[in-house]
Structure formats: C-alpha cells, structure tokens
Write a protein that holds these residues in place. Structure first.
Motif, PDB file in Angstrom:
ATOM      1  N   ARG A  47      -5.173   9.912   2.479  1.00 55.98           N
ATOM      2  CA  ARG A  47      -4.420   9.166   1.382  1.00 55.98           C
ATOM      3  C   ARG A  47      -3.375   9.778   2.997  1.00 55.98           C
ATOM      4  NH1 ARG A  47      -4.992  11.033  -2.735  1.00 55.98           N
ATOM      5  NH2 ARG A  47      -3.950  13.051  -2.834  1.00 55.98           N
ATOM      6  N   ALA A  87      -1.208   6.226   5.044  1.00 54.77           N
ATOM      7  CA  ALA A  87       0.243   6.541   4.541  1.00 54.77           C
ATOM      8  C   ALA A  87       1.438   6.033   4.801  1.00 54.77           C
ATOM      9  CB  ALA A  87       1.053   7.073   2.942  1.00 54.77           C
ATOM     10  N   ILE A  99       2.250  -0.436   5.583  1.00 48.24           N
ATOM     11  CA  ILE A  99       1.940   0.524   4.061  1.00 48.24           C
ATOM     12  C   ILE A  99       2.526   1.301   3.391  1.00 48.24           C
ATOM     13  CG2 ILE A  99       0.415   2.396   3.191  1.00 48.24           C
ATOM     14  CD1 ILE A  99      -1.348  -0.099   4.412  1.00 48.24           C
ATOM     15  N   ALA A 134      -0.923   4.052  -0.695  1.00 49.50           N
ATOM     16  CA  ALA A 134      -2.506   4.071  -0.293  1.00 49.50           C
ATOM     17  C   ALA A 134      -3.318   5.638  -1.600  1.00 49.50           C
ATOM     18  CB  ALA A 134      -2.589   4.569   0.399  1.00 49.50           C
ATOM     19  N   TYR A 171      -5.058  -0.238  -0.628  1.00 49.99           N
ATOM     20  CA  TYR A 171      -3.336   0.189  -0.276  1.00 49.99           C
ATOM     21  C   TYR A 171      -2.841  -1.213  -1.039  1.00 49.99           C
ATOM     22  CZ  TYR A 171      -5.908  -3.301   3.433  1.00 49.99           C
ATOM     23  OH  TYR A 171      -6.070  -4.252   4.282  1.00 49.99           O
ATOM     24  N   ARG A 195      -7.512  -4.382  -0.738  1.00 48.65           N
ATOM     25  CA  ARG A 195      -6.406  -4.403  -0.722  1.00 48.65           C
ATOM     26  C   ARG A 195      -6.015  -4.539  -2.194  1.00 48.65           C
ATOM     27  NH1 ARG A 195      -2.110  -7.893   3.171  1.00 48.65           N
ATOM     28  NH2 ARG A 195      -0.485  -7.998   2.205  1.00 48.65           N
TER      29      ARG A 195
END
Length: 768
Positions: free
Chosen positions: A681, A685, A690, A693, A710, A739
C-alpha cells in the motif's frame, strides 16, 4: 545516532487531575458558563451547559431509582442526536458504564453482546425504541428508557385503532372462508381448507390440554370465529372479543349464545367481567404495536382469570425463522415474561414439530402462561419515556463514579471473529482530555462536528472531550454524514473549529472543497485523523482549503483510550512511505520490541507495545484474552503497570518519531511468500497522481491474490502497474487494480474492506 531508543523518548510524565472523573471536568465547564451552548443536532435542538446538566441529572435519577449504579452496564441504542449525548452523561452520573450498540448491527450480535455483559437497561433513541424493546425482552436487560419520546407511554396511543379496525373489517368480510380467517391474505394460494382445519385443531388442542370443562373461555381476537367453532362445545360461557365490529357480528350471527364485545385487547378488563378459566389469543400478537402493548394486554387478561387459569398465545412469530412486518419475538422473550408480570407462575413454550402444519405455520410457536394462586401483582415497569424522566428531580443521584470506575465498554472486532469489549476507566479519559487541552489548546471557544459513531472510540473525545473543555458539539446525523457537500455546509454554517474523523471519511469530503468559494472565513483550526492509513496527499488537500488548520495524525488503539500518540502532519515529505505515527502523548510510553521482548535498535522493525495511564483495564468477560494482550510492563513506573500488545509493526526514527509499518494480521501468504499489505500500500501511494490506495487479499486461481484499489487523477492502470512492478518483487504486485472515486466506508468511518472485495467479484463477472 543512538543504537537503542533514547530513554527521553518515553519521558512523558505530566501532572494531570488523576483522581478526577469525566463528570468532574464537565461540572467545571457548567460552572464556567451554564448559558453557553453545549450540544446541538440536525433537528435544530440545542442545549446549553445548564440545560444539559439538568436533563442528565433527571435521567440519572431515574436510572438510580430503577437500580442502576456502580457496576451496572447501560446500553445506548440510538440515532445521533442531542438526547443520545444527554444519555451518555446521565449513565456516568448514575455511576454506571455505558455500552454503545449500533442499531444497524444484526440482532444476533446485539443480543450476544448485551447478554455477555449482563446489560441492565437500554437507552434508546426515539426512532429505535421498538427495536430496543424487542432486544431487551430477548436479553438480560430489564427495560428500555427513551428520553427523546417526550409523551408518556400509553397503550391506547401506541395502537393504531382506526387502521386495524379497517383492516380486520375488510378481511373478515371476505366471503371466502380461508380469506376471512386471514389465510392467503397476501394473494397466494399457499394454504387450503385442510391447513385451516389442522391449524384450529392444533390451537384448540393446546388450549384445552389438561383442563376440565365446562369452562369459562375468553377469546381475544376472535376474527372470523374459527376457534369459536372449535372451542364452544367445551364452554359454559364464551366471550368473543375483537377490535373489529364485523368480526364480532359474524361470530354472533353463527353463535347467539356467545357474548360479543368490541374493544382492543388492552381494554378488555374495562369491558368484560370475569372470572375465566382460559384466555386465548391466537394470531393476534403479531398485530400489536410493541412489546409494551403486549404486556398491557396480558396484564388485562390475567386480571380476568381465576387462580390457576391459563392464557394461550397461539401462532407466535420468531424473527429468526420468519420475516414479518408485525411484532415478532424470540422464544426467550416469553420464557422470561414472569419477571415482568408477577401474576404469571409458569411458562411453557410449545414447538410445532410434528403438528402437521405447513409453511410459515410450522415455523411458528405457541406459549402457555399459567396464573398463580395469589391475586395478580402489579406489573414491573419496563419502559420509561421523556415524560417519566421529567418527573424526576433535577439533582444528581448519590451514587457517583470515581477515577477507577469504568466509564465505557466499546467493542472492537476480534481476529477470531468474536467481538472484544474494551473496558476503560475515567482516569484514562481524563488524561487524554488534559493532554488535548495542553497540546492543542482545546477549550471553550471550540466547536466540534461529531461524525464518529458512538460505537467507535473517536466519539469518546467528540462527546466528553468537547464537553469537558467547555466547547460546543454539533452532532451530525447519518444522512448528513453521507453527503460530503452537507458536511462542508456544516463546517461553514456552524463555524466548526475541530474536525475529528477517519481519513476515509474526510477523503469523501476533500474533492468537493475546491468547488466552494465560501471557505475563506471558516474557522477550522484543528483536523484530527486516525483509525486508518492517512494518504500522503490528504493533509495538503485540507490545508489548501483551510490554510490556518493544523492537520494531526493521531494513533493508538481502542485498548489505549482512543489515542496515545500524535504527529503534526502539516508538512509532508513525498518520499515518506506513509504519514509517521508520531510520538507518545502525556503519561504514555511506547516500546518497539523483538520476539524476546527486548528493545529493537533505532530503524529496526519490531512489535509495538503501549504502556501508561492510557492502557485499558482489559477485555470484558474475557480474562484469558486480557492476560494474553495486556502484559506486565518491564519498564513500569508503578508495579501494577501493564503494556498492551498492539499487533502492530513499527520502528523508531533517529529523532524519536515512530513509523507505523502495518498490522501483524496484515501479513498474508502469496505464492508461498509472506507479504505485508502495508508495504504494498505504501509503495502504491508514492506513485505520481495517486491520492490514496488500499490493498487486500482476494481469492484467485491457485490461491490468494492481491487486489489494489486506488483514487487517482489521470493515472491509468498500466501506469500504476508499471510503477509497482519497478519497485516490488513480482509476487507482491497486485493481480488486479480497481480505480474508485472514493473508498466505501463502514458504520464507524473506516474503509469497508468487504465492499472493496465485492468489487473484485463484480469486475470478474463482467469480464466473463
């Protein structure tokens, strides 16, 4: 750089009122300004500190009168409003412990927790009091208090007489015998005349078993008269009562010897003279409005019976076996009914196995209640409304808690699936509040928007921290919390200075901030985030909208009184894998230890332990689990000090800041390799674009796989997959990337991992 953690990093001892209670702090706030606003809600209701003090005193007096005191547990089962806050303060004033129960939880879970703790009473919100009554009847709880229901309870007012009369007049007038008896009322053809005959013979057989005729029989809810036909030959007197004039008229047309009375069940004693040997109520209880009405009807019926007489309740609905809109009660609610109606000397619950009844009729049950030889005693109260509370004096009861008293028990999920009730003393909460006053200046000028569930420990600060510091608590209801733009409206309109939530909940709001042009004058000064990973971009998004706000990452565990560490996150280094955990709060010590419980060198990952005033007493009714998680503190200040094994992984930075590395139970095996979900994770990130996440294990071909979820701007799945592949070994690269616009959140504001996992299944079904 020191090899081992510097002792000064745990030198957190600060004087605080260690012998004070939460109530002592609130009392000081009342004395400071009784006219200042204390709490308000979405209905427009607002209470000043003086009004809150009086209302909670009255409720505390009622609780004391009905037996609540030191050692008692009182459940809060309520929507989010002012009366819920009054109730929490009142429970503490009565010397008891509050136990929040979410009304959205499955009934079986709520029953389990109430019975496990031996909860004495339930305080319910005005929208939950009927569910709370059913819950109390099925558990150790002896009754329900509903402060928000301002009228005194009346069986007559609870019953929708006009609607019921219209319904049963219509049903009984049906020319079809099955329809008039209420069979196939939903338009199905499930039952035939044979089923009706079996049903009435079954009920009549139970009613007459062991009784010597001729009998005086009272039937309440005679309907179309099917049971009259079956029982009349055994009676020398038969009274048929129904709320429907059409029903009573139909019975009298066929049986002129029967006495017919039109009245509701709870008034039968006013319209019928006794005594009787037998009272029958079959297919009636499910049409009662609530349990309190059932008790009133049974009390009226019992008053017409001879000593040794019997009440038969037929065709009762078990909510675990049948989904029904009416009053459905588990068997245990009747097994314990003698504690409510002292005139009842015996209870027999009869199952229907082998009775030849089909469909839902076979899943129902019957209950026989025997009346004692003594005259009927007065019914034990089981329900109190706001009107009953208002009758009590506006002064606190004599029973008061001390600093060692248990303030609350909040449940957390357990790795074994069994909920764990964390037991926290007043002293621990007082230390937390005192630290927040000192470290972040929380005081009378602050206004907090309460968005945390009462079942989530963030609400402990929301309610008691705000009130103890003399601030104003605006309780947001569930509908307001679900609408990000509404929350922003509240921030502005209510002049909120403190926001306290999980990162996921605030993450729902931040995308809408840049669309607003009315934030310049908003006084938001303190944003507290805890309960889950904080996306590295989130503090910057908040401060872009509210430049004067400090963003603070708070950490710890429910077992250590809400928060036990903090980190000012105004400036974020994009190279960080995550927002640091921070440093311990006042009177709290942090240890990072290896498997031998020796300190880990700086920079070396180990298991995280927390010690100090913040540590909870343990887990309620779970001594073995308490002993396993709450260990003697080898570096204790006092001999009795313990440390809590958090189950987290962490390491010290050279400057004494702690970096959180994830949960031990975040470890999963992927293709034989042990993988830390927190590591994956953190890498995701860091990818450009991003914003946040999450990584979860999901079922896949050949075993577990990783799925990544994410939130991003202008980032393709290929981009993030390539980024991960360049930084992670192949077995740690998620098999799927999904997503999302925002992460779904559960009832306590944390990321709903079950909902995310379900997205993977849906994605797979679409692709196939």
């Amino acid at each position: 750089m020191s090899v081992y953690p510097a002792p000064a990093w745990n030198e957190t001892r600060v004087a605080f009122p260690e012998n004070a209670t939460i109530l002592d702090l609130i009392k000081d706030a009342v004395a400071l300004s009784a006219e200042a606003p204390a709490v308000g809600d979405s209905t427009g209701m607002t209470m000043s500190y003086g009004e809150l003090d009086v209302a909670s005193d009255r409720l505390a007096r009622l609780l004391s009168e009905i037996g609540v005191g030191a050692g008692s547990h009182v459940a809060l089962y309520s929507q989010r409003d002012t009366w819920a806050v009054v109730s929490l303060v009142a429970i503490l004033k009565a010397g008891a412990t509050y136990v929040p129960i979410d009304s959205a939880w499955p009934t079986a879970r709520a029953e389990l927790l109430l019975n496990e703790l031996g909860v004495d009473f339930v305080i319910a919100g005005a929208g939950q009091h009927r569910k709370a009554q059913r819950l109390a009847a099925a558990t150790s709880a002896r009754g329900v208090i509903c402060p928000g229901l301002r009228e005194r309870y009346s069986a007559g007012a609870a019953l929708d007489t006009e609607s019921l009369v219209s319904l049963f007049d219509y049903v009984v007038a049906d020319e079809d015998r099955l329809g008039a008896a209420g069979f196939n009322i939903r338009g199905t053809a499930e039952f035939g005349l044979d089923d009706l005959e079996t049903y009435r013979q079954h009920v009549a057989g139970h009613a007459l078993a062991g009784m010597q005729g001729p009998l005086a029989i009272l039937e309440i809810g005679c309907g179309s008269g099917e049971l009259v036909d079956e029982l009349l030959s055994e009676a020398d007197r038969y009274v048929a009562v129904d709320i429907s004039p059409v029903a009573v008229g139909r019975v009298l047309d066929r049986h002129p010897s029967v006495e017919g009375v039109v009245c509701p069940a709870h008034l039968v004693r006013d319209h019928v003279r006794g005594p009787f040997d037998l009272v029958v109520m079959s297919s009636v209880v499910q049409f009662f409005p609530d349990i309190e009405y059932l008790y009133a009807a049974l009390e009226a019926a019992a008053g017409l019976l001879r000593p040794g007489g019997r009440i038969l309740l037929g065709d009762l609905i078990d909510p675990e076996r049948e989904d029904h809109a009416g009053l459905a009660l588990p068997r245990v609610a009747f097994e314990t009914i003698a504690g409510v109606l002292p005139s009842i000397s015996g209870v027999k619950v009869r199952e229907r196995a082998g009775a030849g009844l089909r469909g839902v009729l076979g899943r129902r049950f019957d209950v026989e209640l025997e009346i004692g030889a003594k005259p009927p005693a007065v019914r034990v109260p089981t329900f109190w409304s706001g009107a009953d509370i208002d009758d009590r004096p506006a002064s606190p009861p004599e029973s008061r808690p001390d600093a060692d008293s248990i303030a609350y028990i909040i449940f957390t999920s357990g790795s074994t699936g069994a909920p764990k009730g964390v037991t926290v003393q007043h002293r621990s909460v007082v230390n937390l509040i005192s630290w927040l006053r000192r470290a972040y200046g929380v005081g009378p000028g602050d206004r907090l928007l309460g968005v945390a569930s009462f079942c989530f420990d963030l609400s402990v600060f929301d309610v008691f921290g705000t009130l103890a510091c003399g601030g104003y608590l605006r309780v947001a209801d569930a509908e307001e919390i679900s609408e990000p733009e509404t929350l922003i409206d509240l921030l502005v309109e209510e002049q909120i200075t403190i926001w306290d939530s999980t990162p996921a909940l605030l993450g729902m709001v931040t995308p809408f901030l840049e669309l607003r042009d009315d934030l310049a004058g908003a006084p938001l000064r303190l944003v507290l985030l805890s309960g889950d990973w904080i996306p590295l971009t989130l503090p910057g998004e908040v401060r872009a909208a509210f430049p004067g706000a400090d963003v603070v990452a708070m950490g710890g565990a429910t077992e250590c009184t809400v928060w036990s560490n903090h980190f000012l996150a105004n400036e974020i280094d994009p190279a960080w894998p995550s927002v640091p955990y921070g440093v311990p709060i006042d009177n709290t010590r942090y240890y990072i230890l290896d498997e031998e419980l020796s300190p880990c060198p700086v920079g070396v990952a180990g298991d995280l332990y927390i010690a100090g005033v913040c540590v909870a007493v343990g887990y309620a009714a779970a001594p073995a689990l308490t002993a396993a998680k709450f260990l003697p503190d080898p570096w204790a200040v006092a001999a009795s000090d313990r440390m809590y094994r958090t189950g987290d992984r962490a390491r010290w930075w050279p400057d004494g800041v702690i970096e959180f590395l994830g949960r031990l139970d975040d470890q999963v095996k992927i293709r034989g390799y042990r993988v830390e979900l927190g590591e994956v994770r953190s890498i995701l990130a860091q990818a450009e674009g991003i914003r946040a996440a999450q990584v979860l294990p999901v079922a896949g071909l050949g075993g577990k796989q990783l799925a990544a979820f994410y939130i991003a701007d202008d980032v393709t799945e290929l981009d993030i997959r390539d980024f991960a592949a360049r930084r992670l070994p192949a077995y740690m690269v998620p098999a799927s990337f999904i997503r999302v616009a925002s992460f779904p959140i559960n009832s306590v504001g944390k990321v709903d991992r079950d909902a995310l996992t379900a997205m993977v299944a849906r994605q797979r079904s679409v692709s196939t």
